[in-house]
Design a protein around this motif. Structure first.
Motif, PDB file in Angstrom:
ATOM      1  N   ASP A  65       0.833  -1.206   0.000  1.00  0.00           N
ATOM      2  CA  ASP A  65       0.000   0.000   0.000  1.00  0.00           C
ATOM      3  C   ASP A  65       0.870   1.260   0.000  1.00  0.00           C
ATOM      4  N   ALA A  66       1.871   1.264   0.888  1.00  0.00           N
ATOM      5  CA  ALA A  66       2.753   2.436   0.976  1.00  0.00           C
ATOM      6  C   ALA A  66       3.476   2.665  -0.341  1.00  0.00           C
ATOM      7  N   CYS A  67       3.863   1.585  -0.992  1.00  0.00           N
ATOM      8  CA  CYS A  67       4.570   1.684  -2.269  1.00  0.00           C
ATOM      9  C   CYS A  67       3.696   2.376  -3.301  1.00  0.00           C
ATOM     10  N   LYS A  68       2.429   1.962  -3.362  1.00  0.00           N
ATOM     11  CA  LYS A  68       1.520   2.577  -4.337  1.00  0.00           C
ATOM     12  C   LYS A  68       1.356   4.060  -4.059  1.00  0.00           C
ATOM     13  N   LYS A  69       1.214   4.400  -2.753  1.00  0.00           N
ATOM     14  CA  LYS A  69       0.997   5.806  -2.394  1.00  0.00           C
ATOM     15  C   LYS A  69       2.247   6.634  -2.678  1.00  0.00           C
ATOM     16  N   GLU A  70       3.386   6.120  -2.283  1.00  0.00           N
ATOM     17  CA  GLU A  70       4.629   6.871  -2.426  1.00  0.00           C
ATOM     18  C   GLU A  70       4.989   7.118  -3.889  1.00  0.00           C
ATOM     19  N   ASN A  71       4.684   6.115  -4.735  1.00  0.00           N
ATOM     20  CA  ASN A  71       5.173   6.177  -6.113  1.00  0.00           C
ATOM     21  C   ASN A  71       4.089   6.402  -7.160  1.00  0.00           C
ATOM     22  N   ASN A  72       2.900   6.798  -6.694  1.00  0.00           N
ATOM     23  CA  ASN A  72       1.786   7.027  -7.612  1.00  0.00           C
ATOM     24  C   ASN A  72       1.538   5.848  -8.545  1.00  0.00           C
ATOM     25  N   VAL A  73       1.565   4.669  -7.987  1.00  0.00           N
ATOM     26  CA  VAL A  73       1.244   3.476  -8.774  1.00  0.00           C
ATOM     27  C   VAL A  73      -0.283   3.394  -8.884  1.00  0.00           C
ATOM     28  N   PRO A  74      -0.837   3.122 -10.082  1.00  0.00           N
ATOM     29  CA  PRO A  74      -2.292   3.051 -10.217  1.00  0.00           C
ATOM     30  C   PRO A  74      -2.904   2.077  -9.204  1.00  0.00           C
ATOM     31  N   ARG A  75      -4.068   2.417  -8.682  1.00  0.00           N
ATOM     32  CA  ARG A  75      -4.652   1.632  -7.592  1.00  0.00           C
ATOM     33  C   ARG A  75      -5.279   0.323  -8.061  1.00  0.00           C
ATOM     34  N   GLU A  76      -5.544   0.202  -9.369  1.00  0.00           N
ATOM     35  CA  GLU A  76      -6.187  -1.033  -9.853  1.00  0.00           C
ATOM     36  C   GLU A  76      -5.293  -2.242  -9.542  1.00  0.00           C
ATOM     37  N   PRO A  77      -5.929  -3.411  -9.359  1.00  0.00           N
ATOM     38  CA  PRO A  77      -5.155  -4.574  -8.893  1.00  0.00           C
ATOM     39  C   PRO A  77      -4.324  -5.264  -9.978  1.00  0.00           C
ATOM     40  N   PHE A  78      -3.860  -4.514 -10.982  1.00  0.00           N
ATOM     41  CA  PHE A  78      -3.044  -5.131 -12.037  1.00  0.00           C
ATOM     42  C   PHE A  78      -1.658  -4.508 -12.133  1.00  0.00           C
ATOM     43  N   PHE A  79      -1.418  -3.520 -11.267  1.00  0.00           N
ATOM     44  CA  PHE A  79      -0.164  -2.782 -11.369  1.00  0.00           C
ATOM     45  C   PHE A  79       0.504  -2.707  -9.997  1.00  0.00           C
ATOM     46  N   PHE A  80       1.651  -3.348  -9.862  1.00  0.00           N
ATOM     47  CA  PHE A  80       2.327  -3.364  -8.568  1.00  0.00           C
ATOM     48  C   PHE A  80       3.830  -3.223  -8.733  1.00  0.00           C
ATOM     49  N   ARG A  81       4.417  -2.381  -7.896  1.00  0.00           N
ATOM     50  CA  ARG A  81       5.873  -2.376  -7.791  1.00  0.00           C
ATOM     51  C   ARG A  81       6.306  -3.322  -6.684  1.00  0.00           C
ATOM     52  N   SER A  82       5.413  -3.508  -5.735  1.00  0.00           N
ATOM     53  CA  SER A  82       5.689  -4.412  -4.628  1.00  0.00           C
ATOM     54  C   SER A  82       4.363  -5.018  -4.179  1.00  0.00           C
ATOM     55  N   TRP A  83       4.389  -6.295  -3.809  1.00  0.00           N
ATOM     56  CA  TRP A  83       3.170  -6.951  -3.362  1.00  0.00           C
ATOM     57  C   TRP A  83       3.532  -8.077  -2.404  1.00  0.00           C
ATOM     58  N   VAL A  84       2.516  -8.660  -1.794  1.00  0.00           N
ATOM     59  CA  VAL A  84       2.760  -9.749  -0.841  1.00  0.00           C
ATOM     60  C   VAL A  84       1.981 -10.976  -1.294  1.00  0.00           C
ATOM     61  N   GLU A  85       2.621 -12.132  -1.221  1.00  0.00           N
ATOM     62  CA  GLU A  85       1.958 -13.383  -1.600  1.00  0.00           C
ATOM     63  C   GLU A  85       1.781 -14.239  -0.353  1.00  0.00           C
ATOM     64  N   GLN A  86       0.650 -14.925  -0.300  1.00  0.00           N
ATOM     65  CA  GLN A  86       0.419 -15.859   0.796  1.00  0.00           C
ATOM     66  C   GLN A  86       0.572 -17.284   0.273  1.00  0.00           C
ATOM     67  N   TYR A  87       1.507 -18.012   0.838  1.00  0.00           N
ATOM     68  CA  TYR A  87       1.716 -19.405   0.444  1.00  0.00           C
ATOM     69  C   TYR A  87       1.104 -20.302   1.508  1.00  0.00           C
ATOM     70  N   THR A  88       0.320 -21.279   1.045  1.00  0.00           N
ATOM     71  CA  THR A  88      -0.216 -22.270   1.976  1.00  0.00           C
ATOM     72  C   THR A  88       0.118 -23.652   1.438  1.00  0.00           C
ATOM     73  N   ILE A  89       0.848 -24.411   2.198  1.00  0.00           N
ATOM     74  CA  ILE A  89       1.156 -25.781   1.796  1.00  0.00           C
ATOM     75  C   ILE A  89       0.185 -26.679   2.546  1.00  0.00           C
ATOM     76  N   LYS A  90      -0.571 -27.469   1.784  1.00  0.00           N
ATOM     77  CA  LYS A  90      -1.547 -28.331   2.438  1.00  0.00           C
ATOM     78  C   LYS A  90      -0.885 -29.631   2.882  1.00  0.00           C
ATOM     79  N   ASN A  91      -1.601 -30.383   3.712  1.00  0.00           N
ATOM     80  CA  ASN A  91      -1.064 -31.659   4.206  1.00  0.00           C
ATOM     81  C   ASN A  91      -0.736 -32.618   3.072  1.00  0.00           C
TER      82      ASN A  91
END
Lengths: 253, 402
Positions: A65-91
């Motif tokens: 979020d801070a990256c988008k605000k600081e760098n005027n990255v478009p808010r739509e969910p297709f443009f990211f300079r930085s993002w977070v991924e959630q990995y889940t490994i199942k049994n």
């Protein structure tokens, strides 16, 4: 010296030939060294990189979020300079990866607790590679590496061919929908050159991102690398990535 | 809302599994499918022409000039999809002025200019110079002047001068063969050198591109030759068609073997990307790869053309087979370009999922523009055939012999 003129010409030819050979070979220097210790920078001065401690990331998405605000990255969910991924490994070994809106709105675990083997968050950004495929393929040289090891784009020069987008193995580049040129993480170059840290590092509530100078042997990043066993993403591609992850699981790509 | 953003929200609903957030947008679209398709046709048509000129395959002579003009018409159009696809098309010239030499793409401008100016235009000029002189004497009014300009002021048609035309033309064709290989092999390298993409990154890519180019170029000239003969109400030379058919078969065998080798190698090594690529081939690319490219575009022509080598049905039936096979091959190679360019972007570089590609109807990269770009070379070819009809040409080389 029987024939000084001939000797003179010989010397000149050797020097010229050597100079030409050296200049032709120069771009291939990168071929000569395989992945080496991160702090290796012959130029002196700063050489920036980033450490990411997966054990500390809580997936709050504030960095994205801070990256988008600081760098005027478009808010739509297709443009990211930085993002977070959630990995889940199942049994059963199945890997589930999610990154709704780059993690900006936080995460919900979609896998029932009893099926989860383990789960963790992986913040992503440009790896500021020093053998960077995106710099290599740019046909006009609009993408370049600064002396201090940051990969930047000259937006007045980029022709928008998108070859760099194809060449980046980490999915870190996008075409800015308004400016119509390629865009990517600059490591907040406008901040770090003034002695500040990048916005994503600044807002991280848990200190999961460690920004630093790889040439500063007493700096925070070198300390982090000393105290943790770190890996880069896709080491087999030999991109010279300078974002180092602690506790990187093999499932992460 | 911006149409791009609107399109991307649509794509988001079709994403399967996980893709990196920036991967929703598919960056090289239909226009970039056309680019290797068109340059491939150029290289292939030129190589067919050189069969006659350099390798003395006399039977394909009726298609020699047609092949050269086809190559020229398509080459003129080759950079259009590239430029149209840039987000900053006005800056395109930077690629020529300040080329970044570690980039495979940076060389495009030079390869293109070399091929257009040095190889194709010169060869055609040497070949037609005598006719331009003759036509400029025969015609009146503006056409007289057009032909006169085309002679570039070199109006000597003495036997000695024609001998030189022939010699130089042959020399340029000999340079032209490696140039044609280079032009298209280089296009293959643009894709083959991207290590981030396992679907593209294969050392065989440039070679596959060269042979698929030969296949498509030969098929195109074959189809055009039959079509033009039909329009001119003359019968196509059967010996010529049989010979082209034979060379098409050879090229197809090589092309198919190379592509099969590439896939077998990929499957046998079964690297990290193996799973996502098998899903791609059996899923999103099933129709365009398995059905159109392999079955219709390769196996059917291979079998039918192969049969013709051992069993010769009537001329009419053979002609029918050539119509069908050349059309199928052209569709098949288009599908091949599609599978490479679009297929390579449908799966995420995380290897955990797929994005989708929705072709727009209108817009710079839409279906209509792409269709226009397919038709345009044929219009240019029509003009070239009208301006310098091969069938009205008194062959300089024949003239020399007589």
């Amino acid at each position: 010296m029987k024939n000084p003129r001939r000797n003179f010409l010989k010397t000149i030819a050797t020097i010229t030939g050597g100079a030409i050979a050296a200049s032709v070979a120069e771009p291939f220097n990168a071929l000569l060294y395989a992945s080496s210790f991160p702090g290796k920078n012959v130029k002196g001065g700063s050489w920036y990189g980033m450490g990411i401690d997966i054990d500390k990331c809580i997936g709050c998405g504030r960095c994205a979020d801070a990256c988008k605000k600081e760098n005027n990255v478009p808010r739509e969910p297709f443009f990211f300079r930085s993002w977070v991924e959630q990995y889940t490994i199942k049994n059963d070994g199945e890997v589930k990866v999610e990154s709704p809106n780059g993690g900006i709105d936080g995460f919900k675990q979609s896998v029932p607790d009893e099926e989860v083997f383990k789960s963790f968050f992986v913040p992503k950004m440009c790896n500021h590679c020093y053998k960077s495929p995106c710099v290599q393929v740019c046909p006009v040289g609009a993408t370049f590496e600064t002396r201090d090891g940051v990969v930047l784009v000259d937006d007045k020069y980029c022709i928008g061919c998108r070859y760099c987008v194809q060449a980046c193995p980490y999915g870190c580049r996008y075409i800015h929908p308004q400016r119509k040129v390629v865009d990517k993480c600059t490591l907040c170059y406008h901040r770090i050159t003034k002695g500040m840290t990048p916005a994503c590092v600044e807002v991280c509530p848990n200190g999961a991102r460690i920004f630093g100078d790889l040439n500063d042997k007493n700096g925070a990043l070198i300390k982090f690398l000393k105290e943790h066993t770190c890996l880069v993403l896709r080491p087999h591609l030999n991109t010279g990535a300078k974002v180092y992850y602690n506790s990187l699981s093999t499932e992460v790509r | 809302m911006d149409p791009l953003i609107q399109n991307l929200y649509g794509v988001l609903t079709q994403v399967q599994g996980f893709i990196y957030p920036n991967e929703a947008e598919l960056h090289w679209s239909l226009l970039i499918v056309l680019y290797p398709y068109i340059t491939g046709l150029v290289a292939g048509a030129f190589i067919l022409a050189s069969l006659e000129r350099v390798f003395k395959v006399k039977a394909v002579k009726p298609t020699y000039h047609l092949a050269l003009l086809t190559a020229l018409a398509f080459l003129i159009c080759a950079p259009i999809p590239l430029n149209a696809h840039l987000t900053q098309p006005i800056r395109a010239y930077e690629i020529m002025i300040t080329p970044h030499l570690t980039s495979a793409m940076a060389v495009f401008g030079f390869v293109y200019m070399w091929y257009l100016m040095v190889v194709l235009l010169l060869e055609i000029w040497f070949d037609y110079r005598r006719d331009f002189v003759v036509w400029s004497n025969e015609k009146t009014g503006i056409m007289k002047w057009i032909y006169k300009i085309l002679t570039l002021g070199v109006t000597d048609i003495s036997e000695n001068a024609l001998k030189w035309d022939d010699k130089l033309g042959r020399f340029i064709t000999i340079i032209g063969i490696p140039s044609a290989f280079f032009l298209h092999g280089y296009v293959g390298f643009i894709f083959g050198s991207i290590k981030a993409n396992p679907w593209w990154s294969t050392v065989l890519m440039p070679v596959i591109f060269i042979f698929s180019a030969m296949v498509s170029g030969i098929a195109l000239v074959m189809l055009l030759y039959m079509l033009i003969s039909l329009l001119r109400r003359v019968s196509a030379n059967m010996e010529c068609l049989d010979t082209i058919g034979r060379y098409l078969l050879y090229a197809l065998i090589l092309d198919f073997s190379l592509e099969a080798l590439d896939q077998i190698h990929r499957f046998y090594e079964a690297e990290e990307s193996f799973e996502i690529i098998s899903l791609l081939m059996s899923g999103k690319l099933y129709i365009t790869l398995i059905v159109v490219q392999i079955l219709l575009g390769t196996v059917v022509p291979l079998v039918t053309l192969g049969l013709l080598q051992v069993y010769k049905p009537s001329e009419q039936k053979r002609r029918l087979i050539y119509w069908m096979d050349s059309a199928l091959v052209l569709i098949g190679i288009f599908a091949m370009r599609w599978n490479v360019v679009i297929g390579g972007q449908l799966f995420s570089k995380s290897f955990y999922g797929f994005t989708a590609y929705k072709i727009e109807l209108i817009g710079r990269e839409g279906f209509l523009v792409a269709s226009g770009l397919v038709v345009l070379p044929f219009i240019i070819l029509g003009f070239l055939l009208w301006l310098m009809p091969p069938w009205r040409k008194e062959d300089g080389r024949e003239y020399l012999k007589a």
